[in-house]
Scaffold this motif. Structure first.
Motif, PDB file in Angstrom:
ATOM      1  N   THR A 130       4.258  -0.664  11.373  1.00 55.26           N
ATOM      2  CA  THR A 130       4.445  -2.187  11.134  1.00 55.26           C
ATOM      3  C   THR A 130       2.827  -2.561  11.990  1.00 55.26           C
ATOM      4  O   THR A 130       2.228  -1.555  12.246  1.00 55.26           O
ATOM      5  N   GLY A 131       2.691  -3.887  12.049  1.00 51.21           N
ATOM      6  CA  GLY A 131       1.324  -4.299  12.847  1.00 51.21           C
ATOM      7  C   GLY A 131       1.512  -3.937  14.139  1.00 51.21           C
ATOM      8  O   GLY A 131       2.487  -3.603  14.819  1.00 51.21           O
ATOM      9  N   SER A 135      -1.521   2.155  14.548  1.00 52.25           N
ATOM     10  CA  SER A 135      -1.381   1.578  13.298  1.00 52.25           C
ATOM     11  C   SER A 135      -2.158   1.451  12.333  1.00 52.25           C
ATOM     12  O   SER A 135      -3.291   1.008  12.835  1.00 52.25           O
ATOM     13  N   TYR A 179      -2.136  -0.966  10.140  1.00 49.36           N
ATOM     14  CA  TYR A 179      -1.488  -2.089   9.420  1.00 49.36           C
ATOM     15  C   TYR A 179      -1.795  -3.148  10.502  1.00 49.36           C
ATOM     16  O   TYR A 179      -2.013  -3.047  11.756  1.00 49.36           O
ATOM     17  N   THR A 183       1.877  -7.526  10.624  1.00 49.22           N
ATOM     18  CA  THR A 183       2.293  -6.850   9.457  1.00 49.22           C
ATOM     19  C   THR A 183       3.896  -6.630   9.963  1.00 49.22           C
ATOM     20  O   THR A 183       4.242  -5.812  10.734  1.00 49.22           O
ATOM     21  N   GLN A 235       6.087   1.431   4.117  1.00 54.16           N
ATOM     22  CA  GLN A 235       4.949   1.701   5.190  1.00 54.16           C
ATOM     23  C   GLN A 235       5.442   2.892   6.115  1.00 54.16           C
ATOM     24  O   GLN A 235       4.636   3.598   6.486  1.00 54.16           O
TER      25      GLN A 235
END
Length: 382
Positions: free
Chosen positions: A172-173, A197, A199, A203, A209
């Motif tokens: 994820t973010g 990350s 991202y 996110t 992902q």
């Protein structure tokens, strides 16, 4: 505003093929100048139509979120060319364009083992993940995992509990936790090591992902250990990606009646090393560590005054840091914190050097304390 950082954020948010974006970051006058040059240069760099649209009309909310996140202490965005990113990531078949880092970027250089496995492990599997991780910590190695429920969380928590180094690669973010109840665990890992990350902040979790995240877990580690995994498991993806990147893969066998052991048995049939003890894992990682040591040392070394030579292996005998460490060691076991005070070296650098000396048979580790190996032949150093 740092114009090159702003340009790097814009290029991260543009997404798409990395090659055109790398070309713009590597522009002789910097990323900001490359973006200011406009469509002709972007087209020449090979940007896709979607990338051209994203660069022409950046999404302001996403940019603002990323910019504000990066202004907070301990947050960084590292392009692939940044010297703070270890060579292991650059060697991946599909390296990241850039990484958001929450924590210490230097932790990414720590020699590490990936500990991965089932999100719903057996009590025995959870205990094994903790036991093996603690053993790795005693030998100065970090543990990298994906901050998922189950085996990942057990490995991270074991390292945090003993003061070891741990890294988390998330899907994820960097401002999101998945699962949600891992918010506190993620914050602890960031405070004691690093959470990374590829991202941007904001996110959310998306299925595609996490396999991409797994390649970075495998890429940061010298070796991947699978503790428990079902026949179809994300841990098997990590193992496959580690093997494709030329890294060692090993698995702990389990009961034939345990469905969470089937993935481990499958890996072993396909060529992964069968391991039953942490010592077997350490033996497997030793060659990789030896190859990685020069680059690691170059990144971590602290210049000091030259010291008298000692009878050590040639690669260590000419190194002032190793001489200082050797002179600080005694025939009685010494804890790590005492060695740090005696040597004046960083904890991360000292851990890596001690591990190298232990694998070379020069140093003995007993219950987390270090001493000279009485059987190692020395003259002036003894």
């Amino acid at each position: 505003m740092d114009e090159n950082l702003a340009a790097l954020i814009t290029l991260v948010l543009a997404g798409g093929p990395p090659a055109p974006r790398h070309s713009l970051v590597r522009h002789p006058r910097g990323a900001a100048a490359a973006l200011a040059a406009g469509l002709p240069l972007w087209t020449q760099a090979g940007c896709t139509p979607a990338q051209l649209t994203a660069l022409t009309q950046p999404e302001p909310t996403a940019f603002t979120r990323a910019w504000h996140w990066l202004q907070q202490p301990g947050h960084a965005l590292l392009h692939l060319d940044d010297p703070r990113l270890p060579q292991t990531l650059r060697e991946l078949p599909d390296p990241p364009f850039a990484l958001f880092v929450d924590g210490d970027p230097g932790a990414l250089w720590k020699p590490s083992i990936a500990v991965v496995g089932s999100r719903s492990p057996t009590p025995s599997g959870r205990a094994l993940a903790s036991e093996f991780s603690l053993a790795f910590a005693r030998h100065g190695l970090a543990v990298v995992s994906g901050l998922a429920a189950g085996i990942d969380a057990a490995a991270h928590r074991a390292m945090l509990g003993c003061g070891g180094d741990t890294l988390a690669v998330i899907g994820t973010g960097p401002d999101r936790a998945y699962p949600d109840h891992h918010v506190a665990l993620q914050a602890e890992v960031a405070a004691c090591g690093a959470v990374v990350s590829e991202y941007p902040p904001g996110t959310p979790a998306r299925a595609g992902q996490f396999p991409a995240r797994n390649r970075l877990v495998a890429g940061l580690a010298l070796l991947t250990l699978v503790v428990e995994a079902a026949w179809r498991s994300g841990a098997l993806i990590t193992a496959r990606l580690a093997a494709e990147a030329g890294r060692e893969v090993c698995a702990i066998p389990g009961s034939v009646r345990n469905p969470r052991a089937r993935g481990c048995h499958r890996l072993i049939r396909e060529g992964a090393a069968l391991v039953e003890t942490p010592e077997e894992v350490l033996s497997l990682v030793a060659p990789s560590l030896s190859r990685a040591l020069p680059g690691l040392k170059s990144a971590l070394e602290v210049p000091i005054q030259e010291l008298p030579a000692a009878t050590l292996p040639p690669a260590m005998a000419t190194d002032a840091d190793y001489q200082r460490l050797w002179n600080a060691l005694d025939h009685d076991p010494i804890p790590m914190d005492s060695l740090i005070m005696r040597c004046g070296l960083t904890a991360s650098g000292l851990s890596s050097m001690l591990l190298a000396m232990e694998l070379a048979g020069i140093v003995v580790c007993e219950h987390g304390r270090y001493c000279r190996n009485p059987g190692f032949p020395t003259s002036t150093a003894s």
